[in-house]
Design a protein around this motif. Structure first.
Motif, PDB file in Angstrom:
ATOM      1  N   GLY A  11       0.764  -1.174   0.035  1.00  7.67           N
ATOM      2  CA  GLY A  11      -0.044   0.013  -0.067  1.00  7.67           C
ATOM      3  C   GLY A  11       0.769   1.346   0.020  1.00  7.67           C
ATOM      4  O   GLY A  11       1.678   1.359   1.019  1.00  7.67           O
ATOM      5  N   VAL A  12       0.840   1.930  -1.166  1.00  9.35           N
ATOM      6  CA  VAL A  12       1.635   3.178  -1.272  1.00  9.35           C
ATOM      7  C   VAL A  12       0.855   4.355  -1.449  1.00  9.35           C
ATOM      8  O   VAL A  12       1.051   5.111  -2.408  1.00  9.35           O
ATOM      9  CB  VAL A  12       2.847   3.089  -2.242  1.00  9.35           C
ATOM     10  N   GLY A  13      -0.250   4.532  -0.869  1.00 10.03           N
ATOM     11  CA  GLY A  13      -1.173   5.944  -1.059  1.00 10.03           C
ATOM     12  C   GLY A  13      -0.630   6.754  -0.257  1.00 10.03           C
ATOM     13  O   GLY A  13       0.408   6.850   0.202  1.00 10.03           O
ATOM     14  N   ARG A  14      -1.662   7.742   0.570  1.00 16.16           N
ATOM     15  CA  ARG A  14      -1.096   8.823   0.984  1.00 16.16           C
ATOM     16  C   ARG A  14      -0.134   8.559   2.364  1.00 16.16           C
ATOM     17  O   ARG A  14       0.717   9.314   2.503  1.00 16.16           O
ATOM     18  CB  ARG A  14      -2.205   9.699   1.871  1.00 16.16           C
ATOM     19  N   HIS A  38      -3.007  -0.340  -7.540  1.00 12.61           N
ATOM     20  CA  HIS A  38      -3.084   0.594  -8.595  1.00 12.61           C
ATOM     21  C   HIS A  38      -1.792   0.679  -9.345  1.00 12.61           C
ATOM     22  O   HIS A  38      -0.660   1.090  -8.850  1.00 12.61           O
ATOM     23  CB  HIS A  38      -3.352   2.108  -7.967  1.00 12.61           C
ATOM     24  N   PRO A  39      -1.781   0.288 -10.713  1.00 14.90           N
ATOM     25  CA  PRO A  39      -0.328   0.412 -11.391  1.00 14.90           C
ATOM     26  C   PRO A  39       0.299   1.692 -11.487  1.00 14.90           C
ATOM     27  O   PRO A  39       1.418   1.848 -11.271  1.00 14.90           O
ATOM     28  CB  PRO A  39      -0.780  -0.269 -12.906  1.00 14.90           C
ATOM     29  N   LEU A  56      10.793  -5.536  -6.841  1.00 13.37           N
ATOM     30  CA  LEU A  56       9.382  -5.994  -7.404  1.00 13.37           C
ATOM     31  C   LEU A  56       8.453  -5.165  -7.055  1.00 13.37           C
ATOM     32  O   LEU A  56       7.988  -4.767  -6.013  1.00 13.37           O
ATOM     33  CB  LEU A  56       9.040  -7.492  -6.662  1.00 13.37           C
ATOM     34  N   LEU A  57       7.503  -4.782  -8.161  1.00 14.99           N
ATOM     35  CA  LEU A  57       6.662  -3.806  -8.014  1.00 14.99           C
ATOM     36  C   LEU A  57       5.406  -4.766  -8.690  1.00 14.99           C
ATOM     37  O   LEU A  57       5.394  -5.066  -9.783  1.00 14.99           O
ATOM     38  CB  LEU A  57       6.631  -2.599  -8.912  1.00 14.99           C
ATOM     39  N   THR A  58       4.234  -4.876  -7.586  1.00 12.80           N
ATOM     40  CA  THR A  58       3.100  -5.831  -8.293  1.00 12.80           C
ATOM     41  C   THR A  58       2.126  -5.468  -7.793  1.00 12.80           C
ATOM     42  O   THR A  58       1.838  -4.687  -6.712  1.00 12.80           O
ATOM     43  CB  THR A  58       3.553  -7.190  -7.624  1.00 12.80           C
ATOM     44  N   THR A  59       0.949  -5.628  -8.202  1.00 10.53           N
ATOM     45  CA  THR A  59      -0.458  -5.432  -7.910  1.00 10.53           C
ATOM     46  C   THR A  59      -0.957  -6.628  -6.917  1.00 10.53           C
ATOM     47  O   THR A  59      -2.059  -6.412  -6.461  1.00 10.53           O
ATOM     48  CB  THR A  59      -1.561  -5.092  -8.819  1.00 10.53           C
ATOM     49  N   GLU A  60      -0.338  -7.649  -6.616  1.00 13.16           N
ATOM     50  CA  GLU A  60      -0.836  -8.865  -6.167  1.00 13.16           C
ATOM     51  C   GLU A  60      -0.014  -9.124  -4.828  1.00 13.16           C
ATOM     52  O   GLU A  60       1.298  -9.346  -5.088  1.00 13.16           O
ATOM     53  CB  GLU A  60      -0.774 -10.178  -7.135  1.00 13.16           C
TER      54      GLU A  60
END
Length: 353
Positions: A11-14, A38-39, A56-60
């Motif tokens: 999670g890299v939101g606010r 969110h890509p 590693l950058l992943t949505t899963e």
């Protein structure tokens, strides 16, 4: 140097983006993966932080199970997702730093704490204020008896938005001030009361109501009663243009004020007491002291505390999973009181450290 701890941020939101920033700056940490549904966020943080191609950058979330030697995860996702994510992480053998609240259910919190203990893993909650230099110094002042006999406490946390659609102002805002009062007093409440008003998100034709069960409360008033009879009063509202972040404890010898909006003097000790002359009470010994604070970003202290706990294999003394559980139990009791129009609710079995 060879990094000792491999960490993934989920999670890299606010808020999660600041967790990522702090872990990237820690020489003892190797950030090996970032997860976000969110890509576009993943693309943005890759550019912002110039992440190595090996990250590693992943949505899963499940993709983390392919990362060799992963030590811990930092979870900054909506609270409704915490239980499943934290449980899975602990079962995979990962240490966990979770954004507050730990979960929305006290029973789930207790289960996760017990699971972490059984697996000999660190479960820590990001109650950032507990790592704030002003809160740490304030705890020292109060517990050293510099305020004399403690009378009462009060706090105000108001602003104009953001308005949450998943939880009310109680769950969104109260946890900060409750955590500070508990830390300063070295106690947890035995009785709580809450009343509230719904303006924006009422369920019955959007009508104004004083029954929070009919919607999400925008305004909440809390009373916390501690074992020694001390009471703290908290005012919470996300529909108020007068932004305040102020908390105080009043004693027989003065008051201690934590005003987060005052950058020059966030922690102030106001000395003053009464001298009785006949039937008159005369104020004496009045003076003000702005307390000096150690430098340091509170969230940076959270992240480094998590790293130290992992390296020492010792739960956080400040914000362990059990501390997070206590706060969720208090919020759950306040919710019951809120739904019953302010009826007192007793916490006889609140989890102990």
């Amino acid at each position: 140097m060879t990094n000792q701890i491999k960490i993934a941020v989920i999670g890299v939101g606010r808020w999660g983006v600041h967790l990522l920033r702090n872990f990237l700056a820690d020489p003892q940490v190797n950030v090996v993966a970032v997860v976000d549904p969110h890509p576009e966020r993943l693309a943005a943080i890759k550019q912002q932080f110039k992440l190595d191609e090996n990250v590693l950058l992943t949505t899963e979330w499940q993709d983390l199970k392919k990362v060799p030697g992963l030590t811990g995860v930092a979870i900054a996702t909506p609270a409704t997702t915490h239980y499943a994510l934290i449980k899975d992480a602990l079962q995979q053998g990962y240490h966990v730093l979770a954004e507050k609240p730990l979960t929305l259910d006290p029973a789930e919190c207790r289960e996760l704490c017990q699971l972490a203990e059984q697996r000999h893993l660190i479960l820590m909650v990001d109650h950032t204020y507990l790592f704030h230099p002003a809160v740490e110094e304030g705890q020292t002042v109060v517990q050293a008896g510099k305020l004399g006999d403690l009378r009462y406490g009060y706090a105000t946390r108001t602003h104009l938005g953001p308005v949450r659609q998943d939880v009310d102002a109680l769950w969104d805002l109260a946890i900060h001030d409750i955590a500070i009062f508990n830390a300063w007093l070295g106690q947890i409440p035995v009785k709580v009361q809450a009343t509230g008003t719904v303006w924006l998100q009422g369920q019955a034709n959007r009508e104004i109501t004083h029954s929070p069960s009919q919607g999400l409360a925008d305004l909440v008033w809390l009373t916390l009663t501690y074992p020694d009879g001390f009471q703290a009063y908290i005012h919470l509202c996300w529909l108020n243009t007068d932004k305040q972040r102020r908390l105080a404890i009043v004693g027989s010898l003065g008051s201690l004020i934590f005003d987060e909006m005052s950058r020059s003097s966030p922690l102030t000790l106001l000395h003053g007491e009464f001298e009785q002359q006949g039937n008159q009470f005369i104020p004496v010994n009045q003076r003000q002291a702005v307390l000096e604070l150690e430098p340091g970003e509170p969230l940076g202290r959270v992240c480094s505390g998590f790293v130290v706990s992992i390296l020492n294999n010792t739960p956080s003394e400040v914000s362990s999973g059990w501390v997070g559980t206590q706060l969720v139990e208090i919020l759950a009791a306040l919710t019951v009181s809120l739904e019953q129009g302010g009826k007192p609710v007793f916490l006889n079995n609140c989890s102990q450290l």
